[in-house]
Design an enzyme around this catalytic site. Structure first.
Site, PDB file in Angstrom:
ATOM      1  CB  ILE A  76      -0.928  -0.004   1.237  1.00 23.32           C
ATOM      2  CG1 ILE A  76      -1.652  -1.365   1.341  1.00 23.32           C
ATOM      3  CG2 ILE A  76      -1.907   1.148   1.171  1.00 23.32           C
ATOM      4  CD1 ILE A  76      -2.429  -1.758   0.103  1.00 23.32           C
ATOM      5  CD  GLU A  77       4.520   1.577  -2.985  1.00 22.79           C
ATOM      6  OE1 GLU A  77       5.139   2.613  -3.257  1.00 22.79           O
ATOM      7  OE2 GLU A  77       4.836   0.459  -3.399  1.00 22.79           O
TER       8      GLU A  77
END
EC number: 3.2.1.14
Length: 567
Positions: A156-157
């Site tokens: 997740i970024e």
């Protein structure tokens, strides 16, 4: 031919991955960053690969979209989800060769996230039905047909952390429905700690593998701010899973990331024995396998070189390395002339850590007497304690002091055997105030990944709290040599109300002793600076710096307590 090999492999007993090993190699597959990506089974034939992370499910929870660059036929389920017969066959082939196959959610480019925990919890059931050992969907409604994955990875970024702890917890519950195999959860934070996207997930959920991206950031492997010890501290103290494994994530070639690539010999140098032998070290992870396969030297491709490095790990011979964070403590005493009473301000700060670093923590205490003060005394005590099996030596730094009616400055410098680049922020001191500032060196980059992306995410930094005056010390990026620069501060002329003889007397009374302690590769630099404020008040500033090789960037020291005694 591949079909016959698949049938034959089903007849052979497969050795499952040893999740507690510290010599595993994990590779991301699916985005073709090397430009010549082969089908999944091709890489599973190599003994150098232990974990394969399929990338990515780049859109969720609704709609769900998968993308594997050049590796899928392009058919879809009735619900519009990409369906891949070849990947389905290869998943089973790889699993029968003892490989662990995870599906990565997220990526640098995509549209994903949850508005609340309830949505995330429900999505766990969707994932289980699509990819787990669930009978709730017909085979033709599943992206990989009857193939069952070994778990999921959270890459997740987008700096949105809502729901992921709830998703992971619910997945753990669903995993318990199938006792025929082990399921795993991984996460791929960027190296700045805590990660803005998966920080809460890592602290609240049982994660098995942490594939830390030590690239595209200031804390890259090989940089002076490489912060393995910060992550080690997380594993030791904060992770709910006491058997968690930390992977050092690296780009598999120079084209696979914007920054942070190291050739195999450099990786071997930077992964020192204390890292390899830590019980929390899980191995090396790479973005991505196609780039690594085409990056070769005389010892094989990059993936094979990484496998050779982790094979040297011996967890039974775990060692302890010590270090300290960079701590800046500033005590300011301001004085104006009057008559007959005195005021004493005393500040004490003590910190203890067991990590290697080059981050900076600043704390400032100010006290002002402007009415009836003829003398003022301020003392500051700062101590750092480290735990180490390394012998220590002491040397005295060279120092120089100059005093005049207009400026008084003192500087000290030390040298040691480590390379560090550090940034320090010193807050501007105002009378009768207490403040602290934390500065973490930052480097922000963003790289998108689309259907045939060649780079994995870059990005997140932690911004500094308040500061006004910034001093930056830069030291050559050679891990074996440290040359700590000399710090000198000179400011404007003092007011006429304070004589030179007064200043000399106070200087002698307030100047702390200067010492240097060398612990492994740690250099302590104590600098005393005299600052003349452009008012009728004089300010004394004392700064303590500790520079080390590996950065424990999460360490934050408490505000120093101040005791004021009026006579």
């Amino acid at each position: 031919m591949l079909y016959l090999l698949t049938i034959f492999s089903l007849l052979l007993p497969a050795l499952a991955i040893n999740a507690r090993s510290n010599s595993n190699v994990a590779v991301y597959w699916g985005q073709n960053s090397g430009g010549s990506q082969q089908r999944l089974s091709y890489y599973c034939d190599s003994d150098a690969v232990d974990i394969v992370i399929l990338s990515f499910m780049h859109q969720f929870p609704s709609p769900i979209q998968l993308n594997f660059a050049n590796a899928c036929e392009g058919t879809y389920t009735a619900n519009g989800i990409l369906q891949c017969q070849t990947i389905a066959e290869d998943i089973k082939y790889c699993q029968n060769k003892g490989k662990t196959i995870l599906l990565s959610l997220g990526g640098a480019a995509g549209s994903y996230g949850f508005s609340d925990d309830a949505t995330a919890k429900q999505f766990a059931h969707t994932l289980w039905d699509l990819f787990g050992n669930s009978k709730n969907l017909a085979t033709n409604d599943r992206p990989f047909y009857d193939a069952v994955l070994d778990g999921f990875d959270f890459d997740i970024e987008n700096n949105w952390s809502t729901g992921y702890p709830a998703l992971a917890t619910e997945l753990r519950t669903l995993f318990q429905k199938d006792t025929s195999k082990n399921y795993y959860l991984g996460a791929a934070p960027q190296c700045p700690y805590p990660d803005a996207s998966v920080g809460p997930l890592l602290k609240q959920s049982e994660i098995d593998f942490v594939f830390i991206q030590f690239y595209n950031n200031y804390c890259n492997l090989g940089s002076s701010s490489f912060n393995w010890d910060t992550w080690l501290n997380y594993a030791e103290t904060d992770s709910p899973n006491k058997n968690i494994k930390l992977f050092v994530g690296v780009p598999a070639s120079s084209r696979a990331a914007g920054s942070g690539y190291n050739d195999p010999s450099a990786v071997s140098q930077y992964l020192t024995s204390d890292i390899l032998n830590s019980k929390y070290f899980g191995g090396i992870s790479m973005w991505d396998v196609s780039a690594g396969w085409s990056n070769t030297n005389s010892n094989g491709n990059f993936v094979e070189n990484m496998k050779a490095i982790v094979k040297k790990a011996s967890p039974g011979e775990e060692t302890t390395s010590s270090s300290t964070t960079t701590t800046t403590t500033t005590t300011s005493t301001t004085i104006s002339s009057s008559s007959s009473s005195s005021k004493t301000s005393k500040t004490s700060t003590t910190s203890t850590t067991s990590s290697s670093i080059s981050s900076t923590t600043s704390s400032t205490t100010s006290s002002t007497s402007s009415s009836s003060t003829s003398s003022s005394t301020s003392s500051t005590t700062s101590s750092s304690t480290t735990s180490s099996q390394i012998s220590t030596t002491s040397t005295a730094p060279t120092s120089s002091t100059s005093l005049s009616s207009s400026t008084i400055s003192t500087s000290a410098s030390t040298s040691d055997t480590t390379s560090v680049t550090s940034s320090e922020t010193t807050p501007v001191v105002t009378p009768s105030s207490l403040s602290s500032a934390i500065t973490i060196p930052g480097d922000s980059t963003t790289t998108g990944i689309s259907k045939s992306s060649s780079t994995k995410p870059a990005t997140s930094t932690t911004s500094a709290l308040s500061s006004s005056t910034t001093t930056v010390a830069t030291i050559p990026d050679d891990k074996e040599i440290i040359n700590t620069p000399t710090d000198t501060e000179t400011t404007s002329k003092p007011p006429a109300i304070i004589t030179e003889s007064d200043a000399t007397t106070i200087t002698q009374n307030l100047t702390p002793s200067t010492t240097t302690k060398n612990v492994k590769t740690t250099s302590t630099n104590i600098v005393t600076e005299w600052v003349w404020a452009p008012t009728t008040l004089r300010t004394l500033t004392t700064t303590y710096q500790i520079l080390t090789t590996r950065t424990h960037i999460e360490t934050v020291f408490a505000e120093p307590s101040t005791v004021v005694i009026y006579n």
